[in-house]
Design a protein around this motif. Structure first.
Motif, short mmCIF file in Angstrom:
data_model
loop_
_atom_site.label_atom_id
_atom_site.label_comp_id
_atom_site.label_asym_id
_atom_site.label_seq_id
_atom_site.Cartn_x
_atom_site.Cartn_y
_atom_site.Cartn_z
N GLY A 54 50.59 -54.93 -30.66
CA GLY A 54 51.37 -53.78 -30.22
C GLY A 54 50.62 -52.48 -30.44
N GLY A 55 51.19 -51.40 -29.92
CA GLY A 55 50.57 -50.10 -30.09
C GLY A 55 51.11 -49.08 -29.12
N LEU A 56 50.37 -47.98 -29.01
CA LEU A 56 50.74 -46.88 -28.13
C LEU A 56 49.83 -46.90 -26.90
CD1 LEU A 56 52.22 -44.18 -27.54
CD2 LEU A 56 50.44 -43.05 -28.90
N VAL A 57 50.43 -46.81 -25.73
CA VAL A 57 49.66 -46.83 -24.48
C VAL A 57 50.32 -45.89 -23.48
CG1 VAL A 57 50.93 -48.79 -23.53
CG2 VAL A 57 48.59 -48.37 -22.77
N GLN A 58 49.51 -45.34 -22.59
CA GLN A 58 50.07 -44.49 -21.55
C GLN A 58 50.68 -45.32 -20.44
OE1 GLN A 58 46.89 -41.84 -20.34
NE2 GLN A 58 47.61 -40.25 -21.74
N TYR A 89 65.41 -76.50 -25.12
CA TYR A 89 65.85 -75.17 -24.72
C TYR A 89 64.78 -74.46 -23.89
CZ TYR A 89 69.94 -75.30 -27.73
OH TYR A 89 71.14 -75.61 -28.31
N SER A 90 63.80 -75.19 -23.40
CA SER A 90 62.73 -74.57 -22.61
C SER A 90 63.29 -73.73 -21.47
CB SER A 90 61.82 -75.65 -22.02
OG SER A 90 60.95 -76.16 -22.98
N GLY A 91 62.81 -72.50 -21.40
CA GLY A 91 63.23 -71.62 -20.33
C GLY A 91 64.50 -70.85 -20.62
N SER A 92 65.09 -71.07 -21.78
CA SER A 92 66.34 -70.37 -22.08
C SER A 92 66.10 -68.86 -22.20
CB SER A 92 66.94 -70.89 -23.38
OG SER A 92 68.07 -70.11 -23.74
N VAL A 93 67.06 -68.09 -21.69
CA VAL A 93 66.99 -66.64 -21.79
C VAL A 93 67.91 -66.13 -22.89
CG1 VAL A 93 66.42 -66.48 -19.34
CG2 VAL A 93 68.80 -66.20 -20.09
N LYS A 94 68.55 -67.05 -23.60
CA LYS A 94 69.52 -66.68 -24.62
C LYS A 94 68.85 -66.61 -25.99
CE LYS A 94 73.18 -69.21 -22.19
NZ LYS A 94 74.16 -70.33 -22.32
N SER A 95 68.93 -65.47 -26.64
CA SER A 95 68.29 -65.34 -27.94
C SER A 95 68.89 -66.31 -28.96
CB SER A 95 68.42 -63.90 -28.43
OG SER A 95 69.78 -63.52 -28.57
N GLY A 96 70.15 -66.66 -28.79
CA GLY A 96 70.80 -67.57 -29.73
C GLY A 96 70.25 -68.98 -29.71
N ASP A 97 69.52 -69.34 -28.65
CA ASP A 97 68.94 -70.68 -28.57
C ASP A 97 67.63 -70.78 -29.35
OD1 ASP A 97 69.94 -71.23 -25.11
OD2 ASP A 97 70.99 -71.61 -26.99
N TYR A 98 67.10 -69.65 -29.76
CA TYR A 98 65.82 -69.62 -30.48
C TYR A 98 66.09 -69.48 -31.97
CZ TYR A 98 63.75 -69.17 -25.89
OH TYR A 98 63.37 -69.42 -24.59
N ASN A 99 65.56 -70.41 -32.73
CA ASN A 99 65.89 -70.41 -34.15
C ASN A 99 64.75 -69.94 -35.05
OD1 ASN A 99 64.59 -72.73 -33.36
ND2 ASN A 99 65.79 -74.12 -34.60
N TYR A 100 63.61 -69.62 -34.48
CA TYR A 100 62.52 -69.06 -35.27
C TYR A 100 62.05 -67.77 -34.60
CZ TYR A 100 62.40 -73.65 -37.44
OH TYR A 100 62.74 -74.81 -38.09
N TRP A 101 61.85 -66.75 -35.44
CA TRP A 101 61.48 -65.42 -34.93
C TRP A 101 60.36 -64.82 -35.75
CZ3 TRP A 101 63.89 -63.14 -30.71
CH2 TRP A 101 65.00 -63.82 -30.21
N GLY A 102 59.51 -64.06 -35.09
CA GLY A 102 58.53 -63.27 -35.79
C GLY A 102 59.14 -61.97 -36.29
N GLN A 103 58.31 -61.18 -36.94
CA GLN A 103 58.80 -59.93 -37.52
C GLN A 103 58.84 -58.79 -36.50
OE1 GLN A 103 55.71 -60.94 -37.68
NE2 GLN A 103 54.49 -59.10 -37.20
N GLY A 104 58.20 -58.98 -35.37
CA GLY A 104 58.21 -57.97 -34.31
C GLY A 104 57.00 -57.07 -34.35
N THR A 105 56.63 -56.56 -33.18
CA THR A 105 55.53 -55.61 -33.08
C THR A 105 55.96 -54.49 -32.13
OG1 THR A 105 53.17 -55.35 -32.61
CG2 THR A 105 54.38 -56.88 -31.19
N GLN A 106 55.68 -53.26 -32.51
CA GLN A 106 56.14 -52.10 -31.75
C GLN A 106 55.22 -51.84 -30.57
OE1 GLN A 106 58.90 -49.89 -32.30
NE2 GLN A 106 58.28 -49.14 -30.26
N VAL A 107 55.83 -51.65 -29.41
CA VAL A 107 55.12 -51.23 -28.21
C VAL A 107 55.72 -49.89 -27.77
CG1 VAL A 107 54.67 -51.70 -25.77
CG2 VAL A 107 54.50 -53.54 -27.47
N THR A 108 54.89 -48.89 -27.64
CA THR A 108 55.35 -47.57 -27.21
C THR A 108 54.54 -47.14 -26.00
OG1 THR A 108 55.90 -46.96 -29.49
CG2 THR A 108 55.73 -45.17 -27.89
N VAL A 109 55.24 -46.82 -24.92
CA VAL A 109 54.60 -46.41 -23.68
C VAL A 109 54.96 -44.95 -23.43
CG1 VAL A 109 54.26 -46.90 -21.24
CG2 VAL A 109 54.84 -48.76 -22.82
N SER A 110 53.96 -44.11 -23.40
CA SER A 110 54.19 -42.68 -23.19
C SER A 110 54.09 -42.34 -21.71
CB SER A 110 53.17 -41.86 -23.98
OG SER A 110 51.86 -42.13 -23.52
N SER A 111 54.87 -41.34 -21.32
CA SER A 111 54.89 -40.94 -19.90
C SER A 111 53.83 -39.89 -19.60
CB SER A 111 56.27 -40.41 -19.53
OG SER A 111 56.61 -39.34 -20.38
#
Length: 125
Positions: free
Chosen positions: A9-13, A103-125
């Motif tokens: 993740g990071g900052l990008v234009q 659950y392959s292809g599921s769009v429901k977050s509740g079907d996923y039982n393992y998660w990462g900590q997340g990474t921030q993506v920021t897009v500047s205008s």
């Protein structure tokens, strides 16, 4: 247990590109369907993309179709989200997630039982 760690993740234009990676450890990676979700401040978690355990089929949210590409390498236990033509509205914390193969292809977050900590993506205008 499956442990997931995102990076990239990071900052990008606006109009730029970023490549997110998710490294998995623990149980057999190829037994899991993988996906990316994102969550912007004050909004619900949103489905971005998913890929079947074999990598043979992919799924995308309407807002990212044609711009983002999900892929996986089962030999390296990684899943990648290539993001092109980024827009300010893509700004969010991006999460990697794993679900049992049925659950392959599921769009429901509740079907996923393992998660990462997340990474921030920021897009500047």
């Amino acid at each position: 247990q499956v442990q997931l760690v995102e990076s990239g993740g990071g900052l990008v234009q606006a109009g730029g590109s970023l490549r997110l990676s998710c490294a998995a450890s623990g149980r057999t990676f190829s037994n899991y369907a993988m996906a990316w979700f994102r969550q912007a401040p004050g909004k619900e978690r949103e489905f971005v993309a998913a890929i079947r355990w074999s990598g043979g089929r992919t799924y995308y949210g309407d807002s990212v179709k044609g711009r983002f590409t999900i892929s996986r390498d089962n030999a390296k236990n990684t899943v990648v989200l290539q993001m092109n033509s980024l827009k300010p509205e893509d700004t969010a914390v991006y999460y990697c997630a794993a679900a049992p193969v049925y659950y392959s292809g599921s769009v429901k977050s509740g079907d996923y039982n393992y998660w990462g900590q997340g990474t921030q993506v920021t897009v500047s205008s």
